[in-house]
Design a protein around this motif. Sequence first.
Motif, PDB file in Angstrom:
ATOM      1  N   ARG A 159       0.836  -1.205   0.000  1.00  0.00           N
ATOM      2  CA  ARG A 159       0.000   0.000   0.000  1.00  0.00           C
ATOM      3  C   ARG A 159       0.872   1.257   0.000  1.00  0.00           C
ATOM      4  O   ARG A 159       0.548   2.245  -0.664  1.00  0.00           O
TER       5      ARG A 159
ATOM      6  N   VAL B 259       2.186   1.949  -3.552  1.00  0.00           N
ATOM      7  CA  VAL B 259       1.155   2.524  -4.421  1.00  0.00           C
ATOM      8  C   VAL B 259       0.898   3.977  -4.051  1.00  0.00           C
ATOM      9  O   VAL B 259       0.807   4.854  -4.921  1.00  0.00           O
TER      10      VAL B 259
ATOM     11  N   GLY C 127       7.347  -4.440  -2.052  1.00  0.00           N
ATOM     12  CA  GLY C 127       6.679  -3.142  -2.114  1.00  0.00           C
ATOM     13  C   GLY C 127       7.445  -2.074  -1.362  1.00  0.00           C
ATOM     14  O   GLY C 127       7.557  -0.930  -1.816  1.00  0.00           O
TER      15      GLY C 127
END
Length: 218
Positions: free
Chosen positions: A17, A20, A124
């Motif tokens: 998250r 992003v 990520g």
Amino acid sequence: MPPIGREEGVATHRYGRVAVATALVVVATIALPDDDLGRGLALVLQAILLTMVTIAARDATGRALTAIASAAAVLGALGAVGVALPTWLVLGLSGVLAGAMVGTVALGVIAHVRAAGVTVHAVGGGLAIYLLVGLLFADVYGAVAAAGPGDFFAQGTDGTSGERIYYSFTALTTTGFGDLTPHGDVGRSISVLEMLTGQIYLVVVVALLVGNLRRRDA
């Protein structure tokens, strides 16, 4: 009251998250106008992003990071409503935000890998660091442009905030479109440092994370 099954203050390590959100902040910051409103909104966006990073990698420095995010949000809101903020304050605070996020995500990813191995969230986090480094270098270019006697770019301008971020990512990715090029030796030296950082980071850190993720899945 924290949810059942989760201790208060425990890191979530939701770095997918964060990656992003970081990409969205980069794109939005480039698109914002280079005025008090745009610079204020950019600080607010970075403050929100730092809050997400703090939640994802909560540790002993959480309160300090929350204080930095709160100060940035307040100053950003003031700038957005028309209060003129000094250039050095905006650049300095933006640099502190980016630097704090790079360090916090890096420590969080290391802790996550040690505890759970390489996961999608670790990858990520690695990508989020890459994007945050681009924002950090953009602030460095802004500081050099503000302190230097001449134009930072050979095109006869110091560039807007969005243009410096745009240039930073063309250097980080070694894309080099050529529409913006540094004029002085200091700017060129920093650009070369960013190019080396970007390439070494991709072929070492990101490659190791992705490689170990595939090995784990196999």
